[in-house]
Scaffold this motif. Structure first.
Motif, PDB file in Angstrom:
ATOM      1  N   PRO A  53       0.808  -1.226   0.000  1.00 26.94           N
ATOM      2  CA  PRO A  53       0.000   0.000   0.000  1.00 26.94           C
ATOM      3  C   PRO A  53       0.839   1.274   0.000  1.00 26.94           C
ATOM      4  O   PRO A  53       0.492   2.239  -0.675  1.00 26.94           O
ATOM      5  N   THR A  54       1.963   1.282   0.721  1.00 28.40           N
ATOM      6  CA  THR A  54       2.760   2.512   0.789  1.00 28.40           C
ATOM      7  C   THR A  54       3.411   2.807  -0.550  1.00 28.40           C
ATOM      8  O   THR A  54       3.491   3.951  -0.983  1.00 28.40           O
ATOM      9  N   LEU A  55       3.849   1.743  -1.215  1.00 23.49           N
ATOM     10  CA  LEU A  55       4.466   1.899  -2.529  1.00 23.49           C
ATOM     11  C   LEU A  55       3.447   2.479  -3.504  1.00 23.49           C
ATOM     12  O   LEU A  55       3.727   3.411  -4.247  1.00 23.49           O
ATOM     13  N   ALA A  56       2.233   1.928  -3.460  1.00 18.63           N
ATOM     14  CA  ALA A  56       1.188   2.386  -4.370  1.00 18.63           C
ATOM     15  C   ALA A  56       0.807   3.834  -4.069  1.00 18.63           C
ATOM     16  O   ALA A  56       0.531   4.620  -4.963  1.00 18.63           O
ATOM     17  N   GLU A  57       0.867   4.178  -2.766  1.00 21.87           N
ATOM     18  CA  GLU A  57       0.472   5.515  -2.360  1.00 21.87           C
ATOM     19  C   GLU A  57       1.460   6.560  -2.879  1.00 21.87           C
ATOM     20  O   GLU A  57       1.105   7.683  -3.196  1.00 21.87           O
ATOM     21  N   ASN A  58       2.748   6.156  -2.938  1.00 23.47           N
ATOM     22  CA  ASN A  58       3.766   7.087  -3.408  1.00 23.47           C
ATOM     23  C   ASN A  58       3.871   7.130  -4.926  1.00 23.47           C
ATOM     24  O   ASN A  58       4.618   7.922  -5.480  1.00 23.47           O
ATOM     25  N   ASN A  59       3.148   6.220  -5.572  1.00 20.88           N
ATOM     26  CA  ASN A  59       3.274   6.130  -7.025  1.00 20.88           C
ATOM     27  C   ASN A  59       2.379   7.170  -7.697  1.00 20.88           C
ATOM     28  O   ASN A  59       1.164   7.152  -7.551  1.00 20.88           O
ATOM     29  N   GLU A  60       3.001   8.065  -8.439  1.00 22.59           N
ATOM     30  CA  GLU A  60       2.237   9.144  -9.071  1.00 22.59           C
ATOM     31  C   GLU A  60       1.202   8.599 -10.065  1.00 22.59           C
ATOM     32  O   GLU A  60       0.172   9.196 -10.299  1.00 22.59           O
ATOM     33  N   TYR A  61       1.525   7.429 -10.635  1.00 21.77           N
ATOM     34  CA  TYR A  61       0.629   6.862 -11.630  1.00 21.77           C
ATOM     35  C   TYR A  61      -0.676   6.384 -10.998  1.00 21.77           C
ATOM     36  O   TYR A  61      -1.766   6.692 -11.464  1.00 21.77           O
ATOM     37  N   PHE A  62      -0.548   5.648  -9.882  1.00 22.79           N
ATOM     38  CA  PHE A  62      -1.739   5.098  -9.243  1.00 22.79           C
ATOM     39  C   PHE A  62      -2.592   6.181  -8.595  1.00 22.79           C
ATOM     40  O   PHE A  62      -3.767   5.980  -8.314  1.00 22.79           O
ATOM     41  N   SER A  63      -1.972   7.344  -8.334  1.00 26.17           N
ATOM     42  CA  SER A  63      -2.779   8.398  -7.746  1.00 26.17           C
ATOM     43  C   SER A  63      -3.663   9.053  -8.806  1.00 26.17           C
ATOM     44  O   SER A  63      -4.668   9.664  -8.490  1.00 26.17           O
ATOM     45  N   GLU A  64      -3.258   8.910 -10.075  1.00 30.45           N
ATOM     46  CA  GLU A  64      -4.111   9.431 -11.149  1.00 30.45           C
ATOM     47  C   GLU A  64      -5.161   8.395 -11.550  1.00 30.45           C
ATOM     48  O   GLU A  64      -6.312   8.700 -11.780  1.00 30.45           O
ATOM     49  N   GLU A  65      -4.713   7.158 -11.695  1.00 29.58           N
ATOM     50  CA  GLU A  65      -5.606   6.087 -12.137  1.00 29.58           C
ATOM     51  C   GLU A  65      -5.998   5.268 -10.922  1.00 29.58           C
ATOM     52  O   GLU A  65      -5.270   4.384 -10.519  1.00 29.58           O
ATOM     53  N   THR A  66      -7.148   5.575 -10.335  1.00 32.90           N
ATOM     54  CA  THR A  66      -7.530   4.864  -9.123  1.00 32.90           C
ATOM     55  C   THR A  66      -7.845   3.404  -9.437  1.00 32.90           C
ATOM     56  O   THR A  66      -8.500   3.113 -10.427  1.00 32.90           O
ATOM     57  N   PRO A  67      -7.356   2.514  -8.564  1.00 34.69           N
ATOM     58  CA  PRO A  67      -7.669   1.095  -8.760  1.00 34.69           C
ATOM     59  C   PRO A  67      -9.170   0.895  -8.634  1.00 34.69           C
ATOM     60  O   PRO A  67      -9.786   1.409  -7.711  1.00 34.69           O
ATOM     61  N   LYS A  68      -9.761   0.186  -9.545  1.00 35.19           N
ATOM     62  CA  LYS A  68     -11.199  -0.017  -9.451  1.00 35.19           C
ATOM     63  C   LYS A  68     -11.646  -1.205 -10.277  1.00 35.19           C
ATOM     64  O   LYS A  68     -10.926  -1.671 -11.160  1.00 35.19           O
ATOM     65  N   ILE A  69     -12.830  -1.684  -9.945  1.00 30.97           N
ATOM     66  CA  ILE A  69     -13.467  -2.695 -10.772  1.00 30.97           C
ATOM     67  C   ILE A  69     -14.299  -1.931 -11.782  1.00 30.97           C
ATOM     68  O   ILE A  69     -15.191  -1.172 -11.415  1.00 30.97           O
ATOM     69  N   SER A  70     -13.970  -2.092 -13.049  1.00 25.49           N
ATOM     70  CA  SER A  70     -14.516  -1.209 -14.080  1.00 25.49           C
ATOM     71  C   SER A  70     -15.283  -1.989 -15.143  1.00 25.49           C
ATOM     72  O   SER A  70     -15.318  -3.222 -15.131  1.00 25.49           O
ATOM     73  N   TRP A  71     -15.865  -1.240 -16.061  1.00 28.56           N
ATOM     74  CA  TRP A  71     -16.503  -1.819 -17.248  1.00 28.56           C
ATOM     75  C   TRP A  71     -15.519  -2.748 -17.936  1.00 28.56           C
ATOM     76  O   TRP A  71     -15.864  -3.860 -18.328  1.00 28.56           O
ATOM     77  N   GLU A  72     -14.254  -2.295 -18.046  1.00 28.87           N
ATOM     78  CA  GLU A  72     -13.229  -3.077 -18.740  1.00 28.87           C
ATOM     79  C   GLU A  72     -12.886  -4.365 -17.993  1.00 28.87           C
ATOM     80  O   GLU A  72     -12.620  -5.390 -18.616  1.00 28.87           O
ATOM     81  N   THR A  73     -12.881  -4.298 -16.645  1.00 28.45           N
ATOM     82  CA  THR A  73     -12.606  -5.502 -15.850  1.00 28.45           C
ATOM     83  C   THR A  73     -13.656  -6.563 -16.157  1.00 28.45           C
ATOM     84  O   THR A  73     -13.343  -7.731 -16.392  1.00 28.45           O
TER      85      THR A  73
END
Lengths: 177, 203
Positions: A53-73
């Motif tokens: 979680p801390t790695l993901a939190e510091n990642n600029e990419y994941f802060s733009e693209e929120t992890p989610k269950i999506s139409w595409e998933t």
């Protein structure tokens, strides 16, 4: 004639027509082009967040693209079950780990095949994320909108794929296919 | 509602954009719709035989043209339909940006990976569905590749994406003629390619 849903194989043109019409409805009802790459982006983000979680939190990419269950998933989940239904009804089940052509060329090693599939897929998805699409997102949904990016990507991946396959399987491989 | 007053200080404390501890989920209707589209897509891919190892490798070895037949006929039907629906104001276009460096490097990596795994991302999910269990390793590899990309994306966004960035470039910008005429001509060229493949004896 029999039930077409029980047939093992449909004409490629009928399948192409079906995918083309499906893309109309995807644009119209979901405002989404058919594409597979995005689901893995969301999936990797979710797993990354769960494991580190801390790695993901510091990642600029994941802060733009929120992890989610999506139409595409759900699209990818649907593809799995759609192929399962199709093959189950027609009895066209593969049930293999090492494909026959692979075995003829590289031997029956399960580890060998899984390693190639793993690294091949990793390379492929890195390329797809870099170019922002795959065979579906660029190869079909992008090219049909006459997008320059999609044509550049599709022609290059097909060309590189052909050269790599010929190097891997050699001219001899042609007769076995 | 009562908790709203407590929120401002908390959001201030977290200077970085919030990363939710729970994965977000899109509305239920959207998810069901995605699953329905996926079901039909996967069904069609399987019926077309394009999720099969020998068909995919056969295409790359240029001895079996099923994959190109499926793709090009889908593009012809899709291009005509989407163009006229767009003209009628029924759909929005979704053009991916042309960034030459990213598109070219991405295409080269994708091609090598495609030949190694034989399944592409969509046909991999379909291959797993029809019982090609090597596609499990492929799914894990794809998540790994996606994760690596995410880690590298900041650097890539600064150094690679700007090279040859042309924005949402389409054939319409390159050939500024009547849009409908261009789409119809484009579809006609692809049909000619399909006829050529068929007559030259591709399976």
């Amino acid at each position: 004639m029999g039930n077409p849903f029980l047939k093992k194989q449909w004409s490629p043109y009928l399948v192409g027509l079906g995918i083309g019409v499906l893309s109309w409805f995807a644009f119209a009802t979901a405002d989404h082009p058919l594409g597979i790459t995005t689901a893995f982006e969301h999936g990797a983000a979710m797993i990354g967040q769960a494991i580190a979680p801390t790695l993901a939190e510091n990642n600029e990419y994941f802060s733009e693209e929120t992890p989610k269950i999506s139409w595409e998933t759900m699209l990818v989940v649907g593809v799995f079950f759609g192929a399962l239904m199709s093959s189950a009804w027609s009895g066209d089940r593969e049930k293999t780990v090492v494909p026959a052509i692979w075995e003829q060329r590289f031997g029956p090693s399960v580890a060998g095949r899984l390693t190639a599939a793993f690294f091949g897929a990793g390379l492929m998805m890195f390329g797809a994320r870099l170019a922002q699409g795959c065979t579906s997102g660029h190869g079909i949904s992008g090219t049909l909108q006459l997008a320059a990016s999609s044509w550049v990507f599709s022609i290059l991946f097909f060309g590189t794929g052909i050269i790599t396959a010929l190097l891997m399987y050699g001219r001899k491989g042609v007769t076995h296919v | 509602m009562a908790t709203i007053t407590e929120q401002p200080p908390e959001t201030k404390a977290k200077a970085s954009p919030p990363v939710n501890s729970q994965p977000e989920a899109a509305p239920g209707k959207t998810l069901v719709l995605g699953a329905v589209f996926g079901l039909i897509f996967g069904f069609l891919l399987q019926k077309g035989g394009v999720a099969k190892f020998h068909v995919l490798i056969g295409q790359l070895m240029l001895v079996d043209f099923t994959v190109l037949k499926v793709m090009l006929s889908a593009v012809v039907v899709g291009a005509l339909g989407i163009h006229f629906m767009h003209r009628a104001g029924l759909v929005e276009l979704h053009i991916k940006p042309t960034r030459y460096a990213s598109n070219i490097i991405g295409g080269l990596l994708f091609g090598v990976g495609f030949a190694l795994s034989a399944y592409c991302p969509g046909t991999g999910a379909a291959a797993l569905g029809q019982g090609n269990y090597d596609a499990i390793a492929m799914m894990i590899g794809m998540i790994g590749g996606s994760y690596l990309f995410a880690e590298a994306s900041g650097w890539i966004g600064r150094h690679i994406d700007p090279i040859g960035d042309r924005g949402k470039l389409t054939l319409h910008d390159v050939i500024p003629v009547n849009r409908t005429g261009l789409v119809v001509a484009f579809a006609a060229v692809l049909v000619i390619v399909l006829v050529a493949i068929e007559t030259l004896g591709g399976r």
